[in-house]
Every structure is written in C-alpha cells, then in structure tokens.
Design a protein around this motif. Structure first.
Motif, PDB file in Angstrom:
ATOM      1  N   ASP A  20       0.830  -1.208   0.000  1.00 47.14           N
ATOM      2  CA  ASP A  20       0.000   0.000   0.000  1.00 47.14           C
ATOM      3  C   ASP A  20       0.865   1.258   0.000  1.00 47.14           C
ATOM      4  O   ASP A  20       0.607   2.219  -0.738  1.00 47.14           O
ATOM      5  CB  ASP A  20      -0.906  -0.029   1.226  1.00 47.14           C
ATOM      6  N   LYS A  21       1.907   1.243   0.796  1.00 50.79           N
ATOM      7  CA  LYS A  21       2.792   2.411   0.872  1.00 50.79           C
ATOM      8  C   LYS A  21       3.497   2.664  -0.453  1.00 50.79           C
ATOM      9  O   LYS A  21       3.623   3.811  -0.904  1.00 50.79           O
ATOM     10  CB  LYS A  21       3.830   2.196   1.976  1.00 50.79           C
ATOM     11  N   ILE A  22       3.955   1.581  -1.108  1.00 51.03           N
ATOM     12  CA  ILE A  22       4.655   1.723  -2.392  1.00 51.03           C
ATOM     13  C   ILE A  22       3.724   2.320  -3.439  1.00 51.03           C
ATOM     14  O   ILE A  22       4.082   3.264  -4.156  1.00 51.03           O
ATOM     15  CB  ILE A  22       5.187   0.356  -2.864  1.00 51.03           C
ATOM     16  N   LEU A  23       2.497   1.791  -3.530  1.00 48.39           N
ATOM     17  CA  LEU A  23       1.582   2.212  -4.590  1.00 48.39           C
ATOM     18  C   LEU A  23       0.868   3.517  -4.280  1.00 48.39           C
ATOM     19  O   LEU A  23       0.447   4.234  -5.204  1.00 48.39           O
ATOM     20  CB  LEU A  23       0.562   1.106  -4.854  1.00 48.39           C
ATOM     21  N   SER A  24       0.749   3.855  -3.011  1.00 49.11           N
ATOM     22  CA  SER A  24       0.076   5.115  -2.647  1.00 49.11           C
ATOM     23  C   SER A  24       0.851   6.325  -3.156  1.00 49.11           C
ATOM     24  O   SER A  24       0.267   7.413  -3.339  1.00 49.11           O
ATOM     25  CB  SER A  24      -0.098   5.210  -1.126  1.00 49.11           C
ATOM     26  N   ALA A  25       2.137   6.150  -3.388  1.00 49.59           N
ATOM     27  CA  ALA A  25       2.955   7.248  -3.922  1.00 49.59           C
ATOM     28  C   ALA A  25       2.566   7.603  -5.351  1.00 49.59           C
ATOM     29  O   ALA A  25       3.000   8.634  -5.881  1.00 49.59           O
ATOM     30  CB  ALA A  25       4.435   6.864  -3.871  1.00 49.59           C
ATOM     31  N   TYR A  26       1.729   6.773  -5.968  1.00 47.23           N
ATOM     32  CA  TYR A  26       1.360   6.988  -7.372  1.00 47.23           C
ATOM     33  C   TYR A  26      -0.112   7.328  -7.536  1.00 47.23           C
ATOM     34  O   TYR A  26      -0.678   7.190  -8.620  1.00 47.23           O
ATOM     35  CB  TYR A  26       1.732   5.746  -8.195  1.00 47.23           C
ATOM     36  N   GLU A  27      -0.731   7.790  -6.453  1.00 47.76           N
ATOM     37  CA  GLU A  27      -2.107   8.281  -6.557  1.00 47.76           C
ATOM     38  C   GLU A  27      -2.125   9.451  -7.548  1.00 47.76           C
ATOM     39  O   GLU A  27      -1.234  10.303  -7.552  1.00 47.76           O
ATOM     40  CB  GLU A  27      -2.605   8.775  -5.192  1.00 47.76           C
ATOM     41  N   ALA A  28      -3.156   9.490  -8.385  1.00 51.09           N
ATOM     42  CA  ALA A  28      -3.251  10.562  -9.381  1.00 51.09           C
ATOM     43  C   ALA A  28      -3.445  11.902  -8.686  1.00 51.09           C
ATOM     44  O   ALA A  28      -4.301  12.046  -7.819  1.00 51.09           O
ATOM     45  CB  ALA A  28      -4.412  10.285 -10.328  1.00 51.09           C
ATOM     46  N   GLU A  29      -2.622  12.887  -9.075  1.00 53.61           N
ATOM     47  CA  GLU A  29      -2.728  14.207  -8.469  1.00 53.61           C
ATOM     48  C   GLU A  29      -3.860  15.012  -9.089  1.00 53.61           C
ATOM     49  O   GLU A  29      -4.460  15.866  -8.447  1.00 53.61           O
ATOM     50  CB  GLU A  29      -1.403  14.952  -8.626  1.00 53.61           C
ATOM     51  N   GLU A  30      -4.147  14.728 -10.378  1.00 51.12           N
ATOM     52  CA  GLU A  30      -5.215  15.460 -11.064  1.00 51.12           C
ATOM     53  C   GLU A  30      -6.295  14.484 -11.505  1.00 51.12           C
ATOM     54  O   GLU A  30      -6.014  13.354 -11.887  1.00 51.12           O
ATOM     55  CB  GLU A  30      -4.666  16.199 -12.288  1.00 51.12           C
ATOM     56  N   GLU A  31      -7.528  14.938 -11.459  1.00 55.39           N
ATOM     57  CA  GLU A  31      -8.641  14.085 -11.881  1.00 55.39           C
ATOM     58  C   GLU A  31      -8.626  13.938 -13.392  1.00 55.39           C
ATOM     59  O   GLU A  31      -8.358  14.873 -14.139  1.00 55.39           O
ATOM     60  CB  GLU A  31      -9.972  14.697 -11.430  1.00 55.39           C
ATOM     61  N   TYR A  32      -8.888  12.730 -13.852  1.00 54.65           N
ATOM     62  CA  TYR A  32      -8.927  12.451 -15.295  1.00 54.65           C
ATOM     63  C   TYR A  32     -10.044  13.269 -15.938  1.00 54.65           C
ATOM     64  O   TYR A  32     -11.182  13.270 -15.476  1.00 54.65           O
ATOM     65  CB  TYR A  32      -9.166  10.950 -15.509  1.00 54.65           C
ATOM     66  N   SER A  33      -9.721  13.976 -17.031  1.00 56.88           N
ATOM     67  CA  SER A  33     -10.696  14.885 -17.645  1.00 56.88           C
ATOM     68  C   SER A  33     -10.989  14.537 -19.094  1.00 56.88           C
ATOM     69  O   SER A  33     -11.237  15.406 -19.913  1.00 56.88           O
ATOM     70  CB  SER A  33     -10.170  16.327 -17.556  1.00 56.88           C
ATOM     71  N   GLY A  34     -10.945  13.250 -19.427  1.00 51.17           N
ATOM     72  CA  GLY A  34     -11.268  12.836 -20.795  1.00 51.17           C
ATOM     73  C   GLY A  34     -10.022  12.612 -21.626  1.00 51.17           C
ATOM     74  O   GLY A  34      -8.915  13.047 -21.296  1.00 51.17           O
ATOM     75  N   ASN A  35     -10.201  11.920 -22.733  1.00 50.46           N
ATOM     76  CA  ASN A  35      -9.078  11.557 -23.586  1.00 50.46           C
ATOM     77  C   ASN A  35      -8.569  12.773 -24.352  1.00 50.46           C
ATOM     78  O   ASN A  35      -9.272  13.340 -25.197  1.00 50.46           O
ATOM     79  CB  ASN A  35      -9.498  10.453 -24.567  1.00 50.46           C
ATOM     80  N   THR A  36      -7.360  13.180 -24.037  1.00 51.96           N
ATOM     81  CA  THR A  36      -6.769  14.358 -24.687  1.00 51.96           C
ATOM     82  C   THR A  36      -5.973  13.979 -25.925  1.00 51.96           C
ATOM     83  O   THR A  36      -5.500  14.855 -26.647  1.00 51.96           O
ATOM     84  CB  THR A  36      -5.833  15.091 -23.713  1.00 51.96           C
ATOM     85  N   LYS A  37      -5.817  12.680 -26.187  1.00 49.86           N
ATOM     86  CA  LYS A  37      -5.006  12.237 -27.334  1.00 49.86           C
ATOM     87  C   LYS A  37      -5.799  12.337 -28.632  1.00 49.86           C
ATOM     88  O   LYS A  37      -5.265  12.729 -29.667  1.00 49.86           O
ATOM     89  CB  LYS A  37      -4.551  10.791 -27.131  1.00 49.86           C
ATOM     90  N   THR A  38      -7.081  11.948 -28.586  1.00 45.55           N
ATOM     91  CA  THR A  38      -7.880  11.909 -29.813  1.00 45.55           C
ATOM     92  C   THR A  38      -8.656  13.194 -30.053  1.00 45.55           C
ATOM     93  O   THR A  38      -8.996  13.517 -31.191  1.00 45.55           O
ATOM     94  CB  THR A  38      -8.899  10.758 -29.745  1.00 45.55           C
ATOM     95  N   GLY A  39      -8.942  13.919 -28.971  1.00 42.26           N
ATOM     96  CA  GLY A  39      -9.789  15.093 -29.116  1.00 42.26           C
ATOM     97  C   GLY A  39     -11.236  14.710 -29.327  1.00 42.26           C
ATOM     98  O   GLY A  39     -12.102  15.560 -29.506  1.00 42.26           O
ATOM     99  N   LYS A  40     -11.507  13.402 -29.340  1.00 41.56           N
ATOM    100  CA  LYS A  40     -12.877  12.899 -29.547  1.00 41.56           C
ATOM    101  C   LYS A  40     -13.167  11.869 -28.471  1.00 41.56           C
ATOM    102  O   LYS A  40     -12.749  11.999 -27.335  1.00 41.56           O
ATOM    103  CB  LYS A  40     -12.997  12.292 -30.950  1.00 41.56           C
ATOM    104  N   LYS A  41     -13.869  10.824 -28.866  1.00 38.84           N
ATOM    105  CA  LYS A  41     -14.175   9.755 -27.918  1.00 38.84           C
ATOM    106  C   LYS A  41     -12.947   8.875 -27.745  1.00 38.84           C
ATOM    107  O   LYS A  41     -11.957   8.975 -28.478  1.00 38.84           O
ATOM    108  CB  LYS A  41     -15.353   8.927 -28.426  1.00 38.84           C
ATOM    109  N   ASN A  42     -13.002   7.985 -26.754  1.00 35.82           N
ATOM    110  CA  ASN A  42     -11.906   7.052 -26.554  1.00 35.82           C
ATOM    111  C   ASN A  42     -11.704   6.194 -27.796  1.00 35.82           C
ATOM    112  O   ASN A  42     -12.676   5.775 -28.426  1.00 35.82           O
ATOM    113  CB  ASN A  42     -12.186   6.158 -25.349  1.00 35.82           C
ATOM    114  N   PRO A  43     -10.461   5.912 -28.149  1.00 31.69           N
ATOM    115  CA  PRO A  43     -10.198   5.201 -29.411  1.00 31.69           C
ATOM    116  C   PRO A  43     -10.609   3.737 -29.347  1.00 31.69           C
ATOM    117  O   PRO A  43     -10.718   3.141 -28.269  1.00 31.69           O
ATOM    118  CB  PRO A  43      -8.682   5.329 -29.567  1.00 31.69           C
ATOM    119  N   ASN A  44     -10.835   3.161 -30.505  1.00 29.95           N
ATOM    120  CA  ASN A  44     -10.979   1.716 -30.622  1.00 29.95           C
ATOM    121  C   ASN A  44      -9.625   1.080 -30.305  1.00 29.95           C
ATOM    122  O   ASN A  44      -8.592   1.515 -30.828  1.00 29.95           O
ATOM    123  CB  ASN A  44     -11.427   1.336 -32.027  1.00 29.95           C
ATOM    124  N   ILE A  45      -9.643   0.072 -29.453  1.00 26.58           N
ATOM    125  CA  ILE A  45      -8.425  -0.548 -28.949  1.00 26.58           C
ATOM    126  C   ILE A  45      -8.243  -1.920 -29.591  1.00 26.58           C
ATOM    127  O   ILE A  45      -9.102  -2.797 -29.475  1.00 26.58           O
ATOM    128  CB  ILE A  45      -8.479  -0.713 -27.420  1.00 26.58           C
TER     129      ILE A  45
END
Length: 606
Positions: free
Chosen positions: A219-244
């Motif tokens: 828990d201590k090891i992984l807690s250091a990697y809690e996201a500092e900012e809330e996810y605000s949508g896919n910024t890579k495509t500018g659209k919806k999440n891509p087909n994977i």
C-alpha cells in the motif's frame, strides 16, 4: 559358510544396484545428445544418487530389486524418448512445469514431423539392454510379504529415502549452484544432467511470500502513485476514446537482432516503413520457443515472470483479477472486451482464464468459417479480418476493445506440403528449411499487418493498434552458429537476452508522438499502451511506468537498468535489488494475497 555366502550375495546386489542405476543415467542422457564423459564426476554422482533413490524406494515398496529395476528402466527409457521429441520442436527437454500444460503440449505436438538420430537409436538400444538385464536380477524370495525381516528391510529403505529427500529439501548442499540456472533450461540440463536439473527446478514450482512482505508495504509503495489530477477525458484523440486493438503475434520476431545476415526479400518491409504516428522498438520476453500464455499473462496483468516459476494460467489463476482489460472496460465507450485466439479454446486454460481477466467473449478456431489456412493454422490475415468484422458489427457509439493472439507462425517450421507464394531465402549462408520457412511466415505476417493498418487508416473513428511478439521461434542450433558465431550452449547471458528480444509497435490513425524504444519488457507494455492511448491508468500502471524509467526491461532471463547494465534476479544489497524487492511485494499483493489485496491500486481511477 552361510555367513560368507550372504555377504557375497549382498555385495553382488549392491554392485548390480549401483551399476544399473548408472546405466539408466547413461541412456537417459543419450536421448539428450550427451555422453557420460561430458559431465564432471560430482554431477554424475548426484544424478546417479537421484536414480538410486527412486530405485531404493521402489525396491523397498515392492520388496524386489528385480521388479524395481524393470519399472525404473522402462520409466527412464520413456522419459528419454519423450525428451528427444520435445527437444525436436522446442529446443529443451521436459521440465517440471510442463506437467501443468500437458494437454496443450499434446495438441500442438501432433503437428510435428520427427526423424530419429544415432543418439536416439543408441538411447533406445541401451535402454532396452537395461530392461533385459533387469530381468536376470534375482526374484523376490518366496514367503509372506509381511514377515518381520522383510518388513524391517522395507521400512528401513523407505525411511532412508524419506530422510535423504528431506535433507535435500532443507539443506542447499546437494543442489548448490544448480537451481540458479533458470534463464535457459537447455543450458541447465546440459550442464547438470537431466534428472538433477529437473529435480532442482521442481522445488521452484510454488510461490512463497517474499521476505519482509506485508499488505501495508504494498500500500505504501503504490500510494505514492495516486493521481494528483482528476482524469478529464481523452486528450489524445480530441474525440471519444479510441478503438483498442491489441495483438500478440505468435513467434513474431526480428531475427536481425541476433546478427547480420541477408535474405533475397525484405521480411519486415512494411513494419520497417512505419514511422508516422508510430511508437515501436523491442521488448524482452521471459520465454523462448513456447509458453505463449506466459507472455499473455505479463501483458494483461503487468506482472513479471521473474518472480513466478510456473505457468500462471495453469497454476495461479483461481479468481477474478483486475487487468488492462478491466481498466479499459471501466472507461467510457467500452461495452465489451473480446479475446481472439484462432486455435483450441482450452489451450492453456484460456476458456477459463479469460473471463477471470474480464473478457466478455472469447472467439476460438470454431468461430472462424472457412478461414485461410497457412500450413495447418489459421492465418494472420483471417485473424485480422475477424477484428475488422468485429469493428463493423460493434454497437453504434461504442469503442472496440479486442485482444488477439495469433497462431499462423507457430512451429514446427518443416512443413513440406505447404507452398509459399512468396517464400524467403537466406543468401549469406546455406540455411536449412526451418529458418527459411519461418522467415517466409514472417513475411506473410508483415503483409497481413499492412492489410490491417490500411483498413483502419480509412475508418472515421480513432483507432490505436498494439502489436508485439510473444517470443522468438525455436530454430536449429546451426542457424545460431551461422548468425552469432557460436552454438546456443556457448551463449552468455547477454547472448540469451538477444534470443528473448522481440519487436513491438503502437500505431494510431490519429496524431501520437513518434518514438523508438530500444529496451523494454512485456510486463510494461500494457502501461505504455494505455498512456499512448490517453486512457485512465491505475496506481499500479503509474508505478510500472516509473519503474520502467529505472529498470527499462525485466524478464526471467535478466534485467537491464537505465544505464544499460544487465542484472540477474539473485543480486543483493544494491539499488537494483531494492527495486526488485518492491516490485515483488506489489506483485505478491496483487496475485496471491486475496484477502488483503488493495484493489483500488490495481483499478483505473474512477
């Protein structure tokens, strides 16, 4: 004199016991193309002692040396013959963990053609001689099996076997230096003899709690990697999440990493040409020539085989696990995750394991109607056309999530009935059929990849594709001698790392930064892919991306640090060992500590 006669008879029996045990060692090694003179005396003694242990146990239970050796001689002959054929298609003999994959191995092995060699004939002849000689050993004396004298002998023999076995398990003296040879089974078997190496590695089948482990530390090891900012949508495509689209291509590799050689055709012409919106490079695989599911497991979970002696799909998967699939499905647009493997659904327990990794559907060979076959396997082209079919039939507004494990390039590479339309030939030396047939298959894979990417270049929705190889193919030793200048048994750890190096690429039909990654490993690949696709990651994914910067490649063969230095797992008291210790603690919490698994660290941010 009766007393003297009994002593002489006992001495003769002891000599016969030791001699026949040695004889079994001799012909067991012949099937592995090894002579007794190839081993130092201490290794010979240890192997013979193990065989004597088996024979003593049998003789004690059956109260007959004759019956014991008839059974053991036949058993060693059967093991030798099985090893010979397994080596023919995989490159190394049977190891303990193979018993967990016996059904899959039997299915695949049926596609091979075999030829005998002088070693095989010598092993069969010598083994048959051992069985014949055993028939002339003394019969069990007449009388009740339960007479006091016989019972005392039986109990004493069984007791001696159990005491010796316990000593081997609790004292490292007998196996000192043997069990550390895990990065190449072929070298281990060759250096230490089959039975000694097999027994030493059988002791590594279970996974023990790491020293100093606690759920609190994970828990201590992984807690250091809690996201500092809330996810605000896919910024890579500018659209919806891509087909994977994620593809693990059977035996897809670039043999140019081994050394310089020339061919009459460019084998990976399309792969080499991809540059725009492409991330590509090389990953270290933990396996060679087989055990495809181990590479699957590393990719889908982010775990490394370096801490796992066995086959996770067959041994450790007994409940639902967060995975790259569950992380993708938790995000907008992914209503369904589909696994494709155009072969038997039951292979490596995939039909049981895939649901535990959160796949909704599994398409196997029976779901392909009139596919194009290459040799006896469904082609990459047909496998990719199934992906296109899924895309065309997906629910409107949803995004495709598919993981495809291909089958076309599976060995053996000695099929004489199939005619390649565009076969490849090595021109820099005289290569055998197997190497050239494999390269011809790789060219077909490259052509199929071109067809797939051309198709998705022309669709309107964003698509991102990952392709990587599971392992390199097993090819004849002569090929490595021609390309690398030495036989596989002469390989250093650095050489063996080259045999475990396979290519990967990430391509998108929209803008992503171009990049070349010289070294990484399959356990990191899903985290790298999620990041490239702009999808949410778990704390575990972010931890892996940070670890990747410090140890870019981790595999069961060895690990590279950021300075390019090669490390072995057993190193202690340095920065590398500390990083590995933390990774092992985190992985143990994820895989084995069901009651205390900290699920929030292994699931994508809500």
């Amino acid at each position: 004199m009766p007393g003297k006669s009994i002593v002489i008879k006992g001495l003769i029996n002891v000599i016969a016991f030791v001699t026949l045990s040695f004889w079994e060692f001799l012909y067991l090694e012949l099937f592995l193309k090894k002579a007794v003179t190839d081993f130092p005396s201490d290794i010979i003694i240890k192997n013979v002692v193990l065989i004597m242990l088996v024979n003593l146990m049998l003789a004690s239970i059956l109260q007959s040396m004759r019956a014991a050796f008839l059974i053991s001689c036949f058993l060693m002959l059967a093991v030798g013959i099985a090893n010979f054929f397994v080596i023919s298609f995989r490159g190394y003999g049977i190891v303990y963990m193979d018993f967990y994959a016996i059904k899959t191995a039997a299915t695949v092995a049926g596609g091979y053609s075999y030829s005998v060699t002088p070693y095989f004939l010598a092993g069969c002849f010598t083994g048959a001689a051992g069985i014949l000689t055993s028939r002339y050993l003394p019969h069990r004396e007449k009388g009740s099996c339960f007479c006091r004298k016989r019972l005392i002998k039986s109990v004493a023999g069984i007791g001696a076997c159990l005491i010796f076995t316990a000593w081997m398990n609790f004292d490292a003296t007998f196996f000192r230096g043997v069990s550390s040879v895990t990065w190449d089974h072929n070298i281990g078997i060759s250096d230490y003899g089959y039975l000694l190496y097999f027994t030493a590695n059988a002791g590594k089948a279970s996974v023990e709690e790491p020293p100093g482990y606690s759920a609190e530390k994970a828990d201590k090891i992984l807690s250091a990697y809690e996201a500092e900012e809330e996810y605000s949508g896919n910024t890579k495509t500018g659209k919806k999440n891509p087909n994977i689209i994620m593809i693990m291509n059977e035996s897809f590799s670039d043999l140019r990493v081994l050394g310089d050689y020339q061919t009459d055709k460019n084998v990976l012409e399309f792969y080499d040409s991809l540059k725009e919106n492409t991330i590509k490079g090389y990953v270290q695989s933990s396996v060679y020539g087989g055990y495809t599911s181990n590479s699957e497991f590393e990719f889908l979970t982010g775990c490394s085989k370096v801490f796992l002696p066995g086959n996770p799909y067959l041994q450790y998967m007994d409940g639902y696990l967060p995975s790259v699939i569950s992380n993708i499905k938790s995000q907008e647009g992914y209503d369904e995750a589909v696994a494709i493997h155009p072969y038997n659904a039951s292979g490596y327990n995939r039909n049981r394991v895939y649901p535990l990794l959160h796949f909704d559907r599994f398409l196997s060979a029976s779901d392909f109607k009139n596919p194009l076959l290459v040799r006896d396997y469904i082609s990459d082209l047909s496998s990719y056309q199934k992906i296109e079919e899924l895309y065309e039939n997906k629910k409107e507004g949803s995004s495709l999530c598919v993981f495809n494990v291909t089958m076309q390039n599976h060995n053996p590479y000695n099929n004489t009935s199939y005619e390649f339309k565009d076969d490849v030939h090595i021109t820099s030396f005289s290569a055998g059929m197997q190497a050239e047939q494999y390269l011809s298959l790789m060219k077909m894979s490259d052509d199929a990849l071109e067809q797939l990417i051309t198709y998705f270049q022309n669709v309107d929705e964003p698509v991102i594709i990952l392709l990587f190889g599971d392992h390199q193919p097993h090819l004849p030793d002569s090929f490595y001698k021609d390309v690398m200048g030495k036989m596989p048994l002469q390989f250093t750890q650095e050489d063996t790392m080259l045999k475990h190096k396979v290519p990967f690429l990430i391509w998108a039909n929209y803008d992503i930064p171009e990049m070349f990654i010289e070294k990484t490993s399959i356990n990191y690949l899903s985290s790298i892919f999620l990041d490239a696709a702009g999808l949410k990651s778990s704390n575990f994914n972010r931890y892996l991306l940070d670890l990747y910067k410090k140890l870019p490649a981790i595999s069961s063969v060895g690990s590279y640090d950021s300075a390019g230095a090669l490390h072995e797992k057993g190193e202690r008291n340095n920065k590398y060992s500390q990083l590995m210790k933390e990774y092992e603690i985190v992985q143990y919490n994820y895989l084995f500590d069901d009651e205390n698994r900290i699920d929030r660290h292994f699931k994508a941010d809500p």
